[in-house]
Design a protein around this motif. Sequence first.
Motif, mmCIF file in Angstrom:
data_model
loop_
_atom_site.group_PDB
_atom_site.id
_atom_site.type_symbol
_atom_site.label_atom_id
_atom_site.label_comp_id
_atom_site.label_asym_id
_atom_site.label_seq_id
_atom_site.Cartn_x
_atom_site.Cartn_y
_atom_site.Cartn_z
ATOM 1 N N UNK A 44 0.827 -1.209 0.000
ATOM 2 C CA UNK A 44 0.000 0.000 0.000
ATOM 3 C C UNK A 44 0.865 1.264 0.000
ATOM 4 N N UNK A 45 1.934 1.277 0.782
ATOM 5 C CA UNK A 45 2.827 2.440 0.797
ATOM 6 C C UNK A 45 3.456 2.652 -0.580
ATOM 7 N N UNK A 46 3.824 1.568 -1.246
ATOM 8 C CA UNK A 46 4.367 1.684 -2.598
ATOM 9 C C UNK A 46 3.363 2.272 -3.562
ATOM 10 N N UNK A 47 2.105 1.841 -3.447
ATOM 11 C CA UNK A 47 1.049 2.382 -4.306
ATOM 12 C C UNK A 47 0.857 3.876 -4.047
ATOM 13 N N UNK A 48 0.888 4.259 -2.794
ATOM 14 C CA UNK A 48 0.714 5.674 -2.434
ATOM 15 C C UNK A 48 1.869 6.504 -2.993
ATOM 16 N N UNK A 51 1.623 7.155 -6.657
ATOM 17 C CA UNK A 51 0.623 8.175 -6.957
ATOM 18 C C UNK A 51 1.102 9.574 -6.572
ATOM 19 N N UNK A 52 2.338 9.662 -6.105
ATOM 20 C CA UNK A 52 2.940 10.936 -5.697
ATOM 21 C C UNK A 52 2.152 11.595 -4.565
ATOM 22 N N UNK A 53 1.702 10.761 -3.624
ATOM 23 C CA UNK A 53 1.002 11.238 -2.435
ATOM 24 C C UNK A 53 1.916 11.100 -1.226
ATOM 25 N N UNK A 54 1.569 11.801 -0.172
ATOM 26 C CA UNK A 54 2.299 11.723 1.091
ATOM 27 C C UNK A 54 1.685 10.603 1.925
ATOM 28 N N UNK A 55 2.515 9.735 2.479
ATOM 29 C CA UNK A 55 2.040 8.641 3.327
ATOM 30 C C UNK A 55 1.791 9.183 4.726
ATOM 31 N N UNK A 56 0.602 8.913 5.249
ATOM 32 C CA UNK A 56 0.258 9.306 6.616
ATOM 33 C C UNK A 56 -0.329 8.101 7.327
ATOM 34 N N UNK A 57 -0.186 8.067 8.630
ATOM 35 C CA UNK A 57 -0.818 7.018 9.431
ATOM 36 C C UNK A 57 -1.363 7.645 10.707
ATOM 37 N N UNK A 58 -2.377 6.992 11.258
ATOM 38 C CA UNK A 58 -2.986 7.517 12.477
ATOM 39 C C UNK A 58 -2.432 6.787 13.704
ATOM 40 N N UNK A 59 -3.069 7.010 14.849
ATOM 41 C CA UNK A 59 -2.580 6.447 16.109
ATOM 42 C C UNK A 59 -2.563 4.925 16.127
ATOM 43 N N UNK A 60 -3.441 4.293 15.365
ATOM 44 C CA UNK A 60 -3.454 2.829 15.344
ATOM 45 C C UNK A 60 -2.858 2.286 14.048
ATOM 46 N N UNK A 64 -2.838 5.944 4.953
ATOM 47 C CA UNK A 64 -3.585 6.619 3.892
ATOM 48 C C UNK A 64 -2.629 7.532 3.132
ATOM 49 N N UNK A 65 -3.054 7.952 1.954
ATOM 50 C CA UNK A 65 -2.275 8.868 1.141
ATOM 51 C C UNK A 65 -2.891 10.253 1.203
ATOM 52 N N UNK A 66 -2.041 11.254 1.360
ATOM 53 C CA UNK A 66 -2.505 12.634 1.424
ATOM 54 C C UNK A 66 -1.970 13.392 0.217
#
Length: 70
Positions: A44-48, A51-60, A64-66
């Motif tokens: 998933x990180x590779x896909x993000x 797509x030239x998006x920023x990888x973000x993750x939440x507390x758990x 997601x891609x931003x």
Amino acid sequence: MILAIDAARLIGRMKELGATGRDEAGRLSRLAGTDADRAGRDLRCGQIQMADLRIESDRIDNICGAWNPK
């Protein structure tokens, strides 16, 4: 700017992720902290990144891609 979703590409990426972490019987099992979970997250990180998006993750650690508008 008009953004559009490429349905075929989206479905292809979903199928690729869905195939990650399947057991010998074809059942999906990506329990947190397992090698299968890591493989799914890496995919998933590779896909993000592609797509030239920023990888973000939440507390758990949901990933997601931003989008960074320029």
